[in-house]
Design a protein around this motif. Sequence first.
Motif, PDB file in Angstrom:
ATOM      1  N   ALA A  10      27.381  22.684  -4.928  1.00 11.04           N
ATOM      2  CA  ALA A  10      26.054  22.152  -4.613  1.00 11.04           C
ATOM      3  C   ALA A  10      24.958  23.177  -4.845  1.00 11.04           C
ATOM      4  CB  ALA A  10      26.028  21.679  -3.164  1.00 11.04           C
ATOM      5  N   PHE A  11      25.281  24.230  -5.541  1.00  9.94           N
ATOM      6  CA  PHE A  11      24.255  25.222  -5.859  1.00  9.94           C
ATOM      7  C   PHE A  11      24.407  25.633  -7.309  1.00  9.94           C
ATOM      8  CE2 PHE A  11      27.882  27.272  -3.878  1.00  9.94           C
ATOM      9  CZ  PHE A  11      28.211  28.278  -4.769  1.00  9.94           C
ATOM     10  N   PRO A  12      23.322  25.958  -8.022  1.00  8.20           N
ATOM     11  CA  PRO A  12      21.963  25.984  -7.467  1.00  8.20           C
ATOM     12  C   PRO A  12      21.480  24.588  -7.099  1.00  8.20           C
ATOM     13  CG  PRO A  12      21.878  26.217  -9.843  1.00  8.20           C
ATOM     14  CD  PRO A  12      23.331  26.292  -9.473  1.00  8.20           C
ATOM     15  N   ASN A  13      20.580  24.542  -6.145  1.00  6.31           N
ATOM     16  CA  ASN A  13      20.016  23.273  -5.695  1.00  6.31           C
ATOM     17  C   ASN A  13      19.145  22.696  -6.814  1.00  6.31           C
ATOM     18  OD1 ASN A  13      19.093  21.139  -4.226  1.00  6.31           O
ATOM     19  ND2 ASN A  13      17.761  22.346  -2.896  1.00  6.31           N
ATOM     20  N   ILE A  14      19.497  21.511  -7.315  1.00  6.68           N
ATOM     21  CA  ILE A  14      18.769  20.893  -8.423  1.00  6.68           C
ATOM     22  C   ILE A  14      18.264  19.525  -7.982  1.00  6.68           C
ATOM     23  CG2 ILE A  14      18.883  20.090 -10.813  1.00  6.68           C
ATOM     24  CD1 ILE A  14      21.128  22.033 -11.314  1.00  6.68           C
ATOM     25  N   ARG A  15      16.967  19.268  -8.212  1.00  5.49           N
ATOM     26  CA  ARG A  15      16.355  17.977  -7.923  1.00  5.49           C
ATOM     27  C   ARG A  15      15.619  17.491  -9.157  1.00  5.49           C
ATOM     28  NH1 ARG A  15      12.253  19.015  -3.503  1.00  5.49           N
ATOM     29  NH2 ARG A  15      11.983  16.761  -3.569  1.00  5.49           N
ATOM     30  N   ALA A  16      15.726  16.198  -9.406  1.00  2.77           N
ATOM     31  CA  ALA A  16      14.972  15.559 -10.486  1.00  2.77           C
ATOM     32  C   ALA A  16      14.068  14.506  -9.863  1.00  2.77           C
ATOM     33  CB  ALA A  16      15.915  14.927 -11.499  1.00  2.77           C
ATOM     34  N   ILE A  17      12.764  14.661 -10.046  1.00  6.99           N
ATOM     35  CA  ILE A  17      11.780  13.770  -9.416  1.00  6.99           C
ATOM     36  C   ILE A  17      11.001  13.054 -10.518  1.00  6.99           C
ATOM     37  CG2 ILE A  17       9.813  13.632  -7.854  1.00  6.99           C
ATOM     38  CD1 ILE A  17      10.774  16.288  -6.623  1.00  6.99           C
ATOM     39  N   VAL A  18      11.055  11.736 -10.520  1.00 12.79           N
ATOM     40  CA  VAL A  18      10.291  10.914 -11.464  1.00 12.79           C
ATOM     41  C   VAL A  18       9.284  10.104 -10.663  1.00 12.79           C
ATOM     42  CG1 VAL A  18      10.399   9.077 -13.187  1.00 12.79           C
ATOM     43  CG2 VAL A  18      12.215  10.795 -13.077  1.00 12.79           C
ATOM     44  N   ARG A  19       8.007  10.166 -11.036  1.00 12.06           N
ATOM     45  CA  ARG A  19       6.944   9.501 -10.269  1.00 12.06           C
ATOM     46  C   ARG A  19       6.446   8.272 -11.021  1.00 12.06           C
ATOM     47  NH1 ARG A  19       6.029  14.990 -10.443  1.00 12.06           N
ATOM     48  NH2 ARG A  19       6.400  16.093  -8.468  1.00 12.06           N
ATOM     49  N   ASP A  20       5.867   7.338 -10.273  1.00 14.60           N
ATOM     50  CA  ASP A  20       5.398   6.104 -10.907  1.00 14.60           C
ATOM     51  C   ASP A  20       4.121   6.300 -11.712  1.00 14.60           C
ATOM     52  OD1 ASP A  20       3.682   6.496  -8.827  1.00 14.60           O
ATOM     53  OD2 ASP A  20       4.269   4.700  -7.709  1.00 14.60           O
ATOM     54  N   ASN A  21       3.522   7.520 -11.668  1.00 17.98           N
ATOM     55  CA  ASN A  21       2.351   7.781 -12.505  1.00 17.98           C
ATOM     56  C   ASN A  21       2.728   8.317 -13.885  1.00 17.98           C
ATOM     57  OD1 ASN A  21       3.192  10.355 -11.936  1.00 17.98           O
ATOM     58  ND2 ASN A  21       1.285  11.054 -10.984  1.00 17.98           N
ATOM     59  N   VAL A  26      11.881  18.739 -12.954  1.00 19.32           N
ATOM     60  CA  VAL A  26      13.225  19.142 -12.548  1.00 19.32           C
ATOM     61  C   VAL A  26      13.085  20.472 -11.832  1.00 19.32           C
ATOM     62  CG1 VAL A  26      15.502  19.876 -13.332  1.00 19.32           C
ATOM     63  CG2 VAL A  26      14.401  17.901 -14.399  1.00 19.32           C
ATOM     64  N   ILE A  27      13.587  20.548 -10.604  1.00 15.23           N
ATOM     65  CA  ILE A  27      13.448  21.764  -9.790  1.00 15.23           C
ATOM     66  C   ILE A  27      14.828  22.396  -9.650  1.00 15.23           C
ATOM     67  CG2 ILE A  27      12.698  22.705  -7.587  1.00 15.23           C
ATOM     68  CD1 ILE A  27      10.937  20.196  -7.259  1.00 15.23           C
ATOM     69  N   VAL A  28      14.974  23.614 -10.172  1.00 13.72           N
ATOM     70  CA  VAL A  28      16.242  24.341 -10.131  1.00 13.72           C
ATOM     71  C   VAL A  28      16.050  25.578  -9.263  1.00 13.72           C
ATOM     72  CG1 VAL A  28      18.052  25.493 -11.459  1.00 13.72           C
ATOM     73  CG2 VAL A  28      16.845  23.529 -12.440  1.00 13.72           C
ATOM     74  N   ALA A  29      16.730  25.596  -8.110  1.00 13.79           N
ATOM     75  CA  ALA A  29      16.653  26.737  -7.185  1.00 13.79           C
ATOM     76  C   ALA A  29      15.211  27.099  -6.866  1.00 13.79           C
ATOM     77  CB  ALA A  29      17.391  27.934  -7.769  1.00 13.79           C
ATOM     78  N   GLY A  30      14.370  26.067  -6.675  1.00 10.10           N
ATOM     79  CA  GLY A  30      12.986  26.288  -6.303  1.00 10.10           C
ATOM     80  C   GLY A  30      12.044  26.483  -7.467  1.00 10.10           C
ATOM     81  N   ASN A  31      12.552  26.585  -8.691  1.00 11.78           N
ATOM     82  CA  ASN A  31      11.715  26.772  -9.874  1.00 11.78           C
ATOM     83  C   ASN A  31      11.500  25.433 -10.566  1.00 11.78           C
ATOM     84  OD1 ASN A  31      11.575  29.637  -9.626  1.00 11.78           O
ATOM     85  ND2 ASN A  31      13.682  29.729 -10.359  1.00 11.78           N
ATOM     86  N   SER A  32      10.233  25.035 -10.677  1.00 11.05           N
ATOM     87  CA  SER A  32       9.901  23.730 -11.236  1.00 11.05           C
ATOM     88  C   SER A  32       9.772  23.789 -12.750  1.00 11.05           C
ATOM     89  CB  SER A  32       8.594  23.224 -10.624  1.00 11.05           C
ATOM     90  OG  SER A  32       8.208  22.008 -11.223  1.00 11.05           O
ATOM     91  N   ARG A  33      10.336  22.783 -13.418  1.00  7.15           N
ATOM     92  CA  ARG A  33      10.196  22.634 -14.866  1.00  7.15           C
ATOM     93  C   ARG A  33       9.613  21.256 -15.141  1.00  7.15           C
ATOM     94  NH1 ARG A  33      16.216  24.872 -16.633  1.00  7.15           N
ATOM     95  NH2 ARG A  33      16.143  26.765 -15.362  1.00  7.15           N
ATOM     96  N   ILE A  34       8.484  21.213 -15.836  1.00 10.05           N
ATOM     97  CA  ILE A  34       7.820  19.947 -16.131  1.00 10.05           C
ATOM     98  C   ILE A  34       8.613  19.202 -17.196  1.00 10.05           C
ATOM     99  CG2 ILE A  34       5.701  18.872 -16.932  1.00 10.05           C
ATOM    100  CD1 ILE A  34       5.535  20.253 -14.197  1.00 10.05           C
ATOM    101  N   VAL A  35       8.858  17.930 -16.960  1.00 10.75           N
ATOM    102  CA  VAL A  35       9.605  17.095 -17.896  1.00 10.75           C
ATOM    103  C   VAL A  35       8.644  16.540 -18.934  1.00 10.75           C
ATOM    104  CG1 VAL A  35      11.007  15.002 -18.133  1.00 10.75           C
ATOM    105  CG2 VAL A  35      11.306  16.502 -16.151  1.00 10.75           C
ATOM    106  N   PRO A  36       8.983  16.617 -20.233  1.00 12.34           N
ATOM    107  CA  PRO A  36       8.112  16.043 -21.266  1.00 12.34           C
ATOM    108  C   PRO A  36       7.882  14.557 -21.018  1.00 12.34           C
ATOM    109  CG  PRO A  36       9.807  17.415 -22.255  1.00 12.34           C
ATOM    110  CD  PRO A  36      10.153  17.296 -20.808  1.00 12.34           C
ATOM    111  N   ALA A  37       6.650  14.115 -21.273  1.00 14.57           N
ATOM    112  CA  ALA A  37       6.284  12.724 -21.021  1.00 14.57           C
ATOM    113  C   ALA A  37       7.049  11.791 -21.958  1.00 14.57           C
ATOM    114  CB  ALA A  37       4.780  12.535 -21.207  1.00 14.57           C
TER     115      ALA A  37
END
Length: 476
Positions: A10-21, A26-37
């Motif tokens: 379960a590490f590194p902690n990875i989150r993928a967040i997709v917003r309705d806007n 994608v956040i890897v161990a606290g470091n955010s990476r902007i996803v191409p539109a």
Amino acid sequence: MGTTPTQVMAFPNIRAIVRDNGTAEVIVAGNSRIVPAGDSMQELRNNALALIVGEAQTLQRPVRVRIEDPEGHGELIVRPDNKIESVSYEPAPARRRAEAPETTPATAAPAIIETAPAPEPMAVPAPAASVDAQPWPPAPATATPEPQTAAVVEEAAPTRRSLKETSFLVSAPVLEPATQGWRGTLTRLGLRMDPSEEELTEREDIRTVSQHWPGPRTIAVVNRKGGANKTPTVVMLSAILARYSGAATVAWDNNESQGTLGWRTEKGAHDRSVLDLIDASTELLSPSTNAAEIAKFVHHQTADKFDVLRSDENEEGDHEVTAEEVDIAHQVLTRYYRLVVMDSGNTARAANWRRMIDHTNQLVVPVTAIEDRAEAARLTLQTLESRGGHDAELARNAVVIVSESTDAKRSMSGEALKRAKDEAQRIADGFAPFVRAVVRIPYDPALVNGPIRYEALQPATQRAWLAAAAAVAAGF
């Protein structure tokens, strides 16, 4: 057998967040990476998955990902080969009631999902390989409408995992920026650049030679032919391993009579040799003897940080080291040093040569790119292999170090130099199927005559010897 979902860390902690806007990260161990539109929500999800696949490929293992988007949230396992496995998924209650108030999502057990072409082409820049993923969120299986099931979906408790499966530690070290070449130049100017493949390989070699291993290790450098570069090999391996690992290291001239290691290294303030150390072995092995007493018998290399135990330099050459004396000297040295690098004579039948092999953990066979030296190296390995047991295992796991010819380089034309390099490659290729590793060393005049110093070598030669030392240390 593949990794099961419960075995994926379960590490590194990875989150993928997709917003309705229409944005995602994608956040890897606290470091955010902007996803191409993307042109659609699904393409935005695919682009996010491409970044996560790139992370899995970098770590060379599956990763666990928490997904969040307007349609729901859940957990995926993403594998380096682009396979995606749904561990859990919970739809957003409001959206689920509006779209399918009378449909219960399927609750089948997780299954590996093979990637399939998405309806729209992706435009993902290169941190990761392109991914054509199944729809995210997973499509529910068809079910018979039952009016009472919607409330059950809303009230279901979220999936809980044991704390044993969770860690807040980051497993992958932060990649340090480039320090070499134009990438290093740009980094120093304030534009952080990732290191090149060449720099990453060098860092890995440095990590390998810098490790500490349990217990002492003995390296034997052997070739039945003189002039095969045995002594320079002993000096270079000792210097690099001592410099990088910090381990107490001694280079021992185990020639049966008089060797040349003492001629190519720095002399201390005394004339003692291996015979003096053997004579004083009872005192040196006493529990009450201070560790600094070994300095009376070895010659310290002030720049390269290792010691040299010289062979007997009696001008009459009337003493040949016996097997029993090798045992005594080795017992003394492994009390005071973690690494013993042994130079050797040219007689594989000599008692001291054979006893050296008995004590050896890693065999190194140097050879200059001249056919008779190469043939002598082959015969040396063949002799050990024919003896079976420990000797044969050493031969199979040997490291062969092929140095370009030093004899003819002084007057070679460009065409002759090319032929010399081709000959070195031919010999290296010939040994490769029979040993654990083969490393090539370029010609360097600093290795031809006089005392050998690591800092006197050309940068390309230093890099080649670092690779050779890493190949040797990998066998510890």
